[in-house]
Scaffold this active site. Structure first.
Site, PDB file in Angstrom:
ATOM      1  N   LYS A  13      -7.256  12.494  -2.224  1.00 27.74           N
ATOM      2  CA  LYS A  13      -7.544  12.279  -0.794  1.00 27.74           C
ATOM      3  C   LYS A  13      -6.260  12.157   0.028  1.00 27.74           C
ATOM      4  O   LYS A  13      -6.140  12.749   1.083  1.00 27.74           O
ATOM      5  CB  LYS A  13      -8.346  10.983  -0.585  1.00 27.74           C
ATOM      6  CG  LYS A  13      -9.730  10.973  -1.167  1.00 27.74           C
ATOM      7  CD  LYS A  13     -10.514   9.751  -0.711  1.00 27.74           C
ATOM      8  CE  LYS A  13      -9.955   8.424  -1.181  1.00 27.74           C
ATOM      9  NZ  LYS A  13     -10.054   8.181  -2.626  1.00 27.74           N
ATOM     10  N   ARG A  88     -16.223   3.045   3.380  1.00 30.44           N
ATOM     11  CA  ARG A  88     -16.508   2.941   1.948  1.00 30.44           C
ATOM     12  C   ARG A  88     -17.863   2.308   1.694  1.00 30.44           C
ATOM     13  O   ARG A  88     -18.287   2.210   0.541  1.00 30.44           O
ATOM     14  CB  ARG A  88     -15.432   2.113   1.276  1.00 30.44           C
ATOM     15  CG  ARG A  88     -14.323   2.959   0.622  1.00 30.44           C
ATOM     16  CD  ARG A  88     -13.334   2.015   0.011  1.00 30.44           C
ATOM     17  NE  ARG A  88     -12.571   2.540  -1.076  1.00 30.44           N
ATOM     18  CZ  ARG A  88     -11.357   3.075  -0.963  1.00 30.44           C
ATOM     19  NH1 ARG A  88     -10.817   3.244   0.216  1.00 30.44           N
ATOM     20  NH2 ARG A  88     -10.696   3.459  -2.033  1.00 30.44           N
ATOM     21  N   ARG A 127       0.290  10.413 -10.891  1.00 28.37           N
ATOM     22  CA  ARG A 127       0.705   9.920  -9.575  1.00 28.37           C
ATOM     23  C   ARG A 127       1.788   8.840  -9.729  1.00 28.37           C
ATOM     24  O   ARG A 127       2.780   8.836  -9.023  1.00 28.37           O
ATOM     25  CB  ARG A 127      -0.507   9.349  -8.829  1.00 28.37           C
ATOM     26  CG  ARG A 127      -0.160   8.569  -7.579  1.00 28.37           C
ATOM     27  CD  ARG A 127      -1.342   8.474  -6.645  1.00 28.37           C
ATOM     28  NE  ARG A 127      -2.273   7.409  -6.992  1.00 28.37           N
ATOM     29  CZ  ARG A 127      -3.494   7.289  -6.484  1.00 28.37           C
ATOM     30  NH1 ARG A 127      -3.944   8.185  -5.646  1.00 28.37           N
ATOM     31  NH2 ARG A 127      -4.281   6.305  -6.813  1.00 28.37           N
ATOM     32  N   ARG A 135       1.402   1.603  -8.473  1.00 25.40           N
ATOM     33  CA  ARG A 135       0.485   0.747  -7.721  1.00 25.40           C
ATOM     34  C   ARG A 135      -0.128  -0.213  -8.722  1.00 25.40           C
ATOM     35  O   ARG A 135      -0.517   0.206  -9.812  1.00 25.40           O
ATOM     36  CB  ARG A 135      -0.618   1.612  -7.104  1.00 25.40           C
ATOM     37  CG  ARG A 135      -0.250   2.212  -5.784  1.00 25.40           C
ATOM     38  CD  ARG A 135      -1.275   3.201  -5.307  1.00 25.40           C
ATOM     39  NE  ARG A 135      -2.648   2.714  -5.319  1.00 25.40           N
ATOM     40  CZ  ARG A 135      -3.664   3.353  -4.759  1.00 25.40           C
ATOM     41  NH1 ARG A 135      -3.450   4.490  -4.136  1.00 25.40           N
ATOM     42  NH2 ARG A 135      -4.892   2.868  -4.808  1.00 25.40           N
ATOM     43  N   ARG A 146     -12.726   0.496  -9.923  1.00 27.38           N
ATOM     44  CA  ARG A 146     -12.718   1.223  -8.641  1.00 27.38           C
ATOM     45  C   ARG A 146     -13.704   2.395  -8.682  1.00 27.38           C
ATOM     46  O   ARG A 146     -14.358   2.723  -7.689  1.00 27.38           O
ATOM     47  CB  ARG A 146     -11.300   1.725  -8.327  1.00 27.38           C
ATOM     48  CG  ARG A 146     -10.352   0.584  -7.961  1.00 27.38           C
ATOM     49  CD  ARG A 146      -8.897   0.970  -8.121  1.00 27.38           C
ATOM     50  NE  ARG A 146      -8.476   2.049  -7.245  1.00 27.38           N
ATOM     51  CZ  ARG A 146      -7.420   2.826  -7.493  1.00 27.38           C
ATOM     52  NH1 ARG A 146      -6.697   2.677  -8.585  1.00 27.38           N
ATOM     53  NH2 ARG A 146      -7.115   3.774  -6.653  1.00 27.38           N
TER      54      ARG A 146
HETATM   55  P1  AMP Z   1      -7.213   3.593  -1.715  1.00 27.02           P
HETATM   56  O1  AMP Z   1      -5.737   3.695  -1.503  1.00 27.02           O
HETATM   57  O2  AMP Z   1      -8.018   4.278  -0.652  1.00 27.02           O
HETATM   58  O3  AMP Z   1      -7.639   3.988  -3.114  1.00 27.02           O
HETATM   59  O4  AMP Z   1      -7.579   2.035  -1.574  1.00 27.02           O
HETATM   60  C1  AMP Z   1      -7.021   1.073  -2.440  1.00 27.02           C
HETATM   61  C2  AMP Z   1      -7.847  -0.218  -2.386  1.00 27.02           C
HETATM   62  O5  AMP Z   1      -7.844  -0.755  -1.051  1.00 27.02           O
HETATM   63  C3  AMP Z   1      -9.324  -0.077  -2.746  1.00 27.02           C
HETATM   64  O6  AMP Z   1      -9.544  -0.108  -4.143  1.00 27.02           O
HETATM   65  C4  AMP Z   1      -9.923  -1.297  -2.034  1.00 27.02           C
HETATM   66  O7  AMP Z   1      -9.639  -2.488  -2.742  1.00 27.02           O
HETATM   67  C5  AMP Z   1      -9.102  -1.347  -0.743  1.00 27.02           C
HETATM   68  N1  AMP Z   1      -9.722  -0.565   0.357  1.00 27.02           N
HETATM   69  C6  AMP Z   1      -9.222   0.582   0.916  1.00 27.02           C
HETATM   70  N2  AMP Z   1     -10.035   1.025   1.893  1.00 27.02           N
HETATM   71  C7  AMP Z   1     -11.073   0.159   1.943  1.00 27.02           C
HETATM   72  C8  AMP Z   1     -12.264   0.092   2.734  1.00 27.02           C
HETATM   73  N3  AMP Z   1     -12.548   1.023   3.652  1.00 27.02           N
HETATM   74  N4  AMP Z   1     -13.109  -0.953   2.501  1.00 27.02           N
HETATM   75  C9  AMP Z   1     -12.839  -1.888   1.588  1.00 27.02           C
HETATM   76  N5  AMP Z   1     -11.757  -1.896   0.807  1.00 27.02           N
HETATM   77  C10 AMP Z   1     -10.865  -0.875   0.967  1.00 27.02           C
END
Ligand code: AMP
Length: 193
Positions: A13, A88, A127, A135, A146
Site C-alpha cells: 500500500k 480500517r 521491507r 518496524r 495484524r
Molecule cells: P500500517 O502502517 O498502515 O500497517 O499501520 C500500522 C499500525 O498502525 C496498525 O497495525 C494499527 O495498529 C495502526 N493503525 C494504522 N492506521 C489505523 C487506523 N486507520 N485505525 C486504527 N489503527 C490504525
C-alpha cells in the site's frame, strides 16, 4: 481525486500510494506513518500508541478520525488524497464519507491489493532488509495478529464500497511496476509518456 487503498499488511500500500501521489499530484495520508511519528516523538500519547501498534491492534476509531480530519485540512491535500491505512473499520469508513461530504467531496476509487496471506511474511522481512530500519510490528507474531485484524475488521468494509461501485480489485502478487500499471488502468489514468 480521492482514493482509498486497502490491502493486508505487506501488500504494498505504501509503495503504491507514493507512486500515485507523485503521478497524480495528490497527497498521501498514511495513518501508520502518522502514528509511528507520534511514537518516535516519545510523547506520552506516543507511548500509549506504541503498545497498541506492537500488539497489532487498532487504535480507537475516535482518535483515528480526529487525526485524519486534521491531516485533511493541509492545503496540499486540496487537490485530492490517497488514504493509505484509513479507514480500517466500518465506523471509520462512515466518518470519512461524512467528512468528505461536508466539504462537497467524495471517494472516487477504492483500490484493494489482493495478496495471498502466505506471501506477506516474506514481503515484510524484505521491507525490513531494504529500509534498514525494522518496524517493531514487522515480526512474525505481530504480523499474524495484524492479518487477523485485517480479515476480521477491515476486509468486511469492502462490500460497503462494492455496493457503491467504487471497488477496484488489483492483483497485488504481480511485480511492483505491473501493480502500478493495473492501478492506473483501474482509475482511468493515462500516464504521461
Ligand atoms: P500500517 O502502517 O498502515 O500497517 O499501520 C500500522 C499500525 O498502525 C496498525 O497495525 C494499527 O495498529 C495502526 N493503525 C494504522 N492506521 C489505523 C487506523 N486507520 N485505525 C486504527 N489503527 C490504525
Amino acid at each position: 481525486m480521492n482514493i482509498v487503498i486497502f490491502g493486508p499488511p505487506g501488500a504494498g500500500k505504501g509503495t503504491q500510494s507514493q507512486r500515485l501521489e507523485k503521478e497524480l499530484g495528490i497527497c498521501q495520508l498514511s495513518t501508520g506513518d502518522m502514528l509511528r511519528k507520534e511514537v518516535a516523538s516519545g510523547s506520552e500519547l506516543g507511548q500509549i500508541l506504541k503498545t497498541i501498534l506492537d500488539e497489532g491492534k487498532l487504535v480507537p476509531d475516535e482518535t483515528m478520525v480526529k487525526l485524519i480530519e486534521i491531516a485533511m485540512k493541509d492545503p496540499d491535500c486540496e487537490k485530492g488524497v490517497i488514504f493509505d491505512g484509513f479507514p480500517r473499520t466500518r465506523p471509520q469508513a462512515e466518518a470519512l464519507d461524512d467528512m468528505l461530504k461536508k466539504n462537497g467531496k467524495r471517494i472516487d476509487h477504492v483500490i484493494v491489493l489482493q495478496v495471498d496471506d502466505g506471501a506477506l511474511l516474506g514481503r515484510i522481512q524484505k521491507r525490513a532488509e531494504e529500509s534498514g530500519e525494522t518496524r517493531s510490528d514487522d515480526n512474525e507474531e505481530t504480523l499474524k495478529k495484524r492479518l487477523n485484524v485485517y480479515h476480521e475488521q477491515t476486509a468486511p468494509i469492502l462490500p460497503y464500497y462494492e455496493e457503491q461501485g467504487l471497488l477496484r480489485k488489483i492483483d497485488g502478487m504481480a511485480d511492483i511496476d505491473k501493480v502500478t500499471d493495473q492501478i492506473f488502468e483501474a482509475i482511468g489514468h493515462k500516464k504521461a509518456a
